[in-house]
Design a protein around this motif. Sequence first.
Motif, PDB file in Angstrom:
ATOM      1  N   GLU A   7     -80.823  -6.798  16.023  1.00  0.00           N
ATOM      2  CA  GLU A   7     -82.027  -7.585  16.295  1.00  0.00           C
ATOM      3  C   GLU A   7     -82.676  -7.146  17.615  1.00  0.00           C
ATOM      4  O   GLU A   7     -83.890  -6.959  17.699  1.00  0.00           O
ATOM      5  N   LEU A  11     -86.348  -5.118  17.997  1.00  0.00           N
ATOM      6  CA  LEU A  11     -87.414  -5.638  18.846  1.00  0.00           C
ATOM      7  C   LEU A  11     -87.847  -4.592  19.873  1.00  0.00           C
ATOM      8  O   LEU A  11     -89.041  -4.384  20.102  1.00  0.00           O
ATOM      9  N   GLN A  14     -90.428  -1.666  18.855  1.00  0.00           N
ATOM     10  CA  GLN A  14     -91.823  -1.924  18.506  1.00  0.00           C
ATOM     11  C   GLN A  14     -92.729  -1.051  19.370  1.00  0.00           C
ATOM     12  O   GLN A  14     -92.384  -0.699  20.497  1.00  0.00           O
ATOM     13  N   LEU A  17     -95.249  -4.572  22.955  1.00  0.00           N
ATOM     14  CA  LEU A  17     -94.447  -5.760  23.238  1.00  0.00           C
ATOM     15  C   LEU A  17     -95.300  -6.759  24.001  1.00  0.00           C
ATOM     16  O   LEU A  17     -95.964  -6.399  24.978  1.00  0.00           O
ATOM     17  N   ASP A  21     -92.220 -11.284  23.714  1.00  0.00           N
ATOM     18  CA  ASP A  21     -91.227 -10.317  23.230  1.00  0.00           C
ATOM     19  C   ASP A  21     -90.272  -9.904  24.350  1.00  0.00           C
ATOM     20  O   ASP A  21     -89.063  -9.769  24.131  1.00  0.00           O
TER      21      ASP A  21
END
Length: 115
Positions: A7, A11, A14, A17, A21
């Motif tokens: 996870e 994240l 990406q 952000l 985030d």
Amino acid sequence: CWCKAVELFTLCMQHELLVTDVELIDKLQLEYSALFDAVPAYFGLKRPKHHFLSHVAQDVWRFGPPRGYWTFGFEGFNKIIKAGANRTNYKHETRSVMRYWIMRSGHNMRKVQPE
């Protein structure tokens, strides 16, 4: 533990952000660390990379999304630190490596300064 790491990695990868985030990255790395510590089979397996993970949120603020980081420079720095560790006979390693790094840095700065 593994799911939390996935996870967190997802994240971080990406392209953009948001502030929320970055806050979530910080929260996820704390959760991952706690879950890692809770696995009895992982006792004694924490490495420096686990510590560096605690700086990811701050690094995102400074340098942008980790997706664009190039690790070659970090690996090159590890070579320098390892050279310092090899000079210690593995006694008082941390202190000796820091002294090596300070002396090396001072020597390099001296070469740049005009006399």
